[in-house]
Write a protein that holds these residues in place. Structure first.
Motif, PDB file in Angstrom:
ATOM      1  N   VAL A  96       0.853  -1.183   0.000  1.00  0.00           N
ATOM      2  CA  VAL A  96       0.000   0.000   0.000  1.00  0.00           C
ATOM      3  C   VAL A  96       0.891   1.235   0.000  1.00  0.00           C
ATOM      4  O   VAL A  96       1.857   1.306   0.767  1.00  0.00           O
ATOM      5  CB  VAL A  96      -0.918   0.027   1.238  1.00  0.00           C
ATOM      6  CG1 VAL A  96      -1.689   1.326   1.325  1.00  0.00           C
ATOM      7  CG2 VAL A  96      -1.875  -1.153   1.216  1.00  0.00           C
ATOM      8  N   ARG A  97       0.586   2.186  -0.896  1.00  0.00           N
ATOM      9  CA  ARG A  97       1.249   3.491  -0.872  1.00  0.00           C
ATOM     10  C   ARG A  97       0.326   4.452  -0.136  1.00  0.00           C
ATOM     11  O   ARG A  97      -0.860   4.524  -0.422  1.00  0.00           O
ATOM     12  CB  ARG A  97       1.518   4.011  -2.272  1.00  0.00           C
ATOM     13  CG  ARG A  97       2.189   5.402  -2.236  1.00  0.00           C
ATOM     14  CD  ARG A  97       2.514   5.962  -3.606  1.00  0.00           C
ATOM     15  NE  ARG A  97       3.482   5.109  -4.257  1.00  0.00           N
ATOM     16  CZ  ARG A  97       3.315   4.593  -5.485  1.00  0.00           C
ATOM     17  NH1 ARG A  97       2.229   4.849  -6.174  1.00  0.00           N
ATOM     18  NH2 ARG A  97       4.235   3.836  -6.016  1.00  0.00           N
ATOM     19  N   VAL A  98       0.899   5.189   0.811  1.00  0.00           N
ATOM     20  CA  VAL A  98       0.134   6.152   1.601  1.00  0.00           C
ATOM     21  C   VAL A  98       0.627   7.547   1.260  1.00  0.00           C
ATOM     22  O   VAL A  98       1.813   7.844   1.394  1.00  0.00           O
ATOM     23  CB  VAL A  98       0.294   5.891   3.120  1.00  0.00           C
ATOM     24  CG1 VAL A  98      -0.497   6.906   3.921  1.00  0.00           C
ATOM     25  CG2 VAL A  98      -0.120   4.462   3.466  1.00  0.00           C
ATOM     26  N   GLU A  99      -0.279   8.382   0.781  1.00  0.00           N
ATOM     27  CA  GLU A  99       0.008   9.784   0.476  1.00  0.00           C
ATOM     28  C   GLU A  99      -0.783  10.621   1.474  1.00  0.00           C
ATOM     29  O   GLU A  99      -1.999  10.459   1.586  1.00  0.00           O
ATOM     30  CB  GLU A  99      -0.456  10.154  -0.938  1.00  0.00           C
ATOM     31  CG  GLU A  99       0.169   9.335  -2.046  1.00  0.00           C
ATOM     32  CD  GLU A  99       1.517   9.856  -2.471  1.00  0.00           C
ATOM     33  OE1 GLU A  99       1.820  11.035  -2.166  1.00  0.00           O
ATOM     34  OE2 GLU A  99       2.267   9.100  -3.099  1.00  0.00           O
ATOM     35  N   GLU A 100      -0.094  11.483   2.212  1.00  0.00           N
ATOM     36  CA  GLU A 100      -0.774  12.303   3.207  1.00  0.00           C
ATOM     37  C   GLU A 100      -0.401  13.765   3.043  1.00  0.00           C
ATOM     38  O   GLU A 100       0.757  14.085   2.756  1.00  0.00           O
ATOM     39  CB  GLU A 100      -0.428  11.820   4.627  1.00  0.00           C
ATOM     40  CG  GLU A 100      -0.978  10.441   4.889  1.00  0.00           C
ATOM     41  CD  GLU A 100      -0.613   9.889   6.234  1.00  0.00           C
ATOM     42  OE1 GLU A 100      -1.491   9.229   6.826  1.00  0.00           O
ATOM     43  OE2 GLU A 100       0.526  10.089   6.694  1.00  0.00           O
ATOM     44  N   ARG A 101      -1.389  14.633   3.232  1.00  0.00           N
ATOM     45  CA  ARG A 101      -1.188  16.084   3.135  1.00  0.00           C
ATOM     46  C   ARG A 101      -1.956  16.764   4.260  1.00  0.00           C
ATOM     47  O   ARG A 101      -3.130  16.475   4.482  1.00  0.00           O
ATOM     48  CB  ARG A 101      -1.735  16.648   1.818  1.00  0.00           C
ATOM     49  CG  ARG A 101      -1.203  16.021   0.566  1.00  0.00           C
ATOM     50  CD  ARG A 101       0.139  16.592   0.171  1.00  0.00           C
ATOM     51  NE  ARG A 101       0.600  16.057  -1.092  1.00  0.00           N
ATOM     52  CZ  ARG A 101       1.218  14.898  -1.268  1.00  0.00           C
ATOM     53  NH1 ARG A 101       1.421  14.118  -0.267  1.00  0.00           N
ATOM     54  NH2 ARG A 101       1.633  14.527  -2.458  1.00  0.00           N
ATOM     55  N   ARG A 102      -1.293  17.655   4.940  1.00  0.00           N
ATOM     56  CA  ARG A 102      -1.966  18.485   5.941  1.00  0.00           C
ATOM     57  C   ARG A 102      -2.717  19.590   5.212  1.00  0.00           C
ATOM     58  O   ARG A 102      -2.246  20.112   4.201  1.00  0.00           O
ATOM     59  CB  ARG A 102      -0.960  19.127   6.900  1.00  0.00           C
ATOM     60  CG  ARG A 102      -0.360  18.161   7.881  1.00  0.00           C
ATOM     61  CD  ARG A 102      -1.315  17.896   9.005  1.00  0.00           C
ATOM     62  NE  ARG A 102      -0.902  16.696   9.730  1.00  0.00           N
ATOM     63  CZ  ARG A 102      -1.684  16.062  10.564  1.00  0.00           C
ATOM     64  NH1 ARG A 102      -2.899  16.488  10.789  1.00  0.00           N
ATOM     65  NH2 ARG A 102      -1.266  15.007  11.189  1.00  0.00           N
ATOM     66  N   ILE A 103      -3.884  19.935   5.715  1.00  0.00           N
ATOM     67  CA  ILE A 103      -4.685  20.997   5.106  1.00  0.00           C
ATOM     68  C   ILE A 103      -4.941  22.078   6.153  1.00  0.00           C
ATOM     69  O   ILE A 103      -4.565  21.935   7.315  1.00  0.00           O
ATOM     70  CB  ILE A 103      -6.013  20.443   4.531  1.00  0.00           C
ATOM     71  CG1 ILE A 103      -6.831  19.739   5.612  1.00  0.00           C
ATOM     72  CG2 ILE A 103      -5.732  19.502   3.368  1.00  0.00           C
ATOM     73  CD1 ILE A 103      -8.203  19.285   5.152  1.00  0.00           C
ATOM     74  N   ALA A 104      -5.571  23.151   5.728  1.00  0.00           N
ATOM     75  CA  ALA A 104      -5.864  24.270   6.624  1.00  0.00           C
ATOM     76  C   ALA A 104      -6.569  23.778   7.893  1.00  0.00           C
ATOM     77  O   ALA A 104      -7.296  22.792   7.871  1.00  0.00           O
ATOM     78  CB  ALA A 104      -6.734  25.295   5.903  1.00  0.00           C
ATOM     79  N   HIS A 105      -6.333  24.456   8.978  1.00  0.00           N
ATOM     80  CA  HIS A 105      -6.955  24.158  10.271  1.00  0.00           C
ATOM     81  C   HIS A 105      -6.476  22.831  10.852  1.00  0.00           C
ATOM     82  O   HIS A 105      -7.147  22.251  11.695  1.00  0.00           O
ATOM     83  CB  HIS A 105      -8.482  24.167  10.192  1.00  0.00           C
ATOM     84  CG  HIS A 105      -9.034  25.402   9.559  1.00  0.00           C
ATOM     85  ND1 HIS A 105      -8.851  26.663  10.099  1.00  0.00           N
ATOM     86  CD2 HIS A 105      -9.733  25.576   8.418  1.00  0.00           C
ATOM     87  CE1 HIS A 105      -9.430  27.546   9.320  1.00  0.00           C
ATOM     88  NE2 HIS A 105      -9.975  26.931   8.290  1.00  0.00           N
ATOM     89  N   GLY A 106      -5.336  22.308  10.352  1.00  0.00           N
ATOM     90  CA  GLY A 106      -4.748  21.104  10.937  1.00  0.00           C
ATOM     91  C   GLY A 106      -5.337  19.795  10.481  1.00  0.00           C
ATOM     92  O   GLY A 106      -4.969  18.747  11.000  1.00  0.00           O
ATOM     93  N   GLY A 107      -6.233  19.822   9.528  1.00  0.00           N
ATOM     94  CA  GLY A 107      -6.811  18.577   9.032  1.00  0.00           C
ATOM     95  C   GLY A 107      -5.790  17.765   8.254  1.00  0.00           C
ATOM     96  O   GLY A 107      -4.682  18.216   7.968  1.00  0.00           O
ATOM     97  N   LEU A 108      -6.154  16.576   7.891  1.00  0.00           N
ATOM     98  CA  LEU A 108      -5.266  15.667   7.167  1.00  0.00           C
ATOM     99  C   LEU A 108      -6.068  14.927   6.112  1.00  0.00           C
ATOM    100  O   LEU A 108      -7.155  14.420   6.394  1.00  0.00           O
ATOM    101  CB  LEU A 108      -4.646  14.654   8.139  1.00  0.00           C
ATOM    102  CG  LEU A 108      -3.784  13.570   7.518  1.00  0.00           C
ATOM    103  CD1 LEU A 108      -2.446  14.155   7.082  1.00  0.00           C
ATOM    104  CD2 LEU A 108      -3.566  12.439   8.513  1.00  0.00           C
TER     105      LEU A 108
END
Length: 194
Positions: A96-108
């Motif tokens: 499994v490849r996991v791509e993660e990005r933080r977004i505004a207000h600390g979301g993910l």
């Protein structure tokens, strides 16, 4: 603050979990398949680290021995970055490849992609390359340095694999042909991959 939700058309009801004081949601079916914790065993407010720990206990990550806390710490460290991309080798030879990005207000936003078929094809091509009876090389276009050599190249040229990987395409060519080879590579756009 609105929870971050990962939804698909097939399973629209996320299961909330908590991370660093923030609530978030995850797709019940797909996340369960990827981390080994079925939706029935996840509960509202469950910490991400606990979901990973439960997946490890269930064997989804294969035999990790006594590295459980190291694996969890590494996973949490990658998850804390502004963005990350990594691969997990799971039990049953799944990837499994996991791509993660933080977004505004600390979301993910976390996207998990099953790359098992890709890894199998890659292994198949690797086998074809490594065991090919014809000497073969993979080299970097600008420097002409070898990135990979197969067993036949090692045998044919009489260098060890480590020696070959410290050489360039020019090192195995006669001196009189090197300038022409270098010019050919620089001017041949068919070799650029563009």
């Amino acid at each position: 603050q609105q929870p971050c939700r990962d939804r698909t058309l097939e399973e629209p009801a996320p299961v909330p979990h908590q991370e660093a004081g923030r609530r978030s949601g995850c797709n019940p079916g797909s996340l369960g398949q990827l981390i080994g914790v079925p939706a029935r065993d996840r509960r509202p407010g469950m910490r991400f680290a606990d979901m990973i720990r439960e997946g490890i206990k269930r064997g989804i990550y294969g035999d990790v021995g006594d590295r459980i806390e190291d694996i969890i710490a590494g996973r949490l460290a990658r998850r804390a970055k502004a963005e990350s991309s990594h691969e997990h080798h799971l039990a049953g030879d799944r990837w499994v490849r996991v791509e993660e990005r933080r977004i505004a207000h600390g979301g993910l936003i976390s996207i998990h992609v099953d790359i098992t078929d890709l890894k199998r094809r890659e292994a198949s091509f690797r086998l074809l390359f490594d065991s090919n009876p014809v000497p073969m090389f993979v080299w970097e276009r600008d420097s002409l340095r070898f990135l990979a050599v197969n067993d036949a190249a090692v045998s044919h040229y009489g260098y060890s694999r480590a020696q070959c990987l410290g050489m360039s395409l020019l090192d195995i060519r006669p001196e009189r042909t090197r300038a022409g080879l270098k010019e050919f590579v620089q001017n041949n756009t068919d070799m650029s991959g563009d």
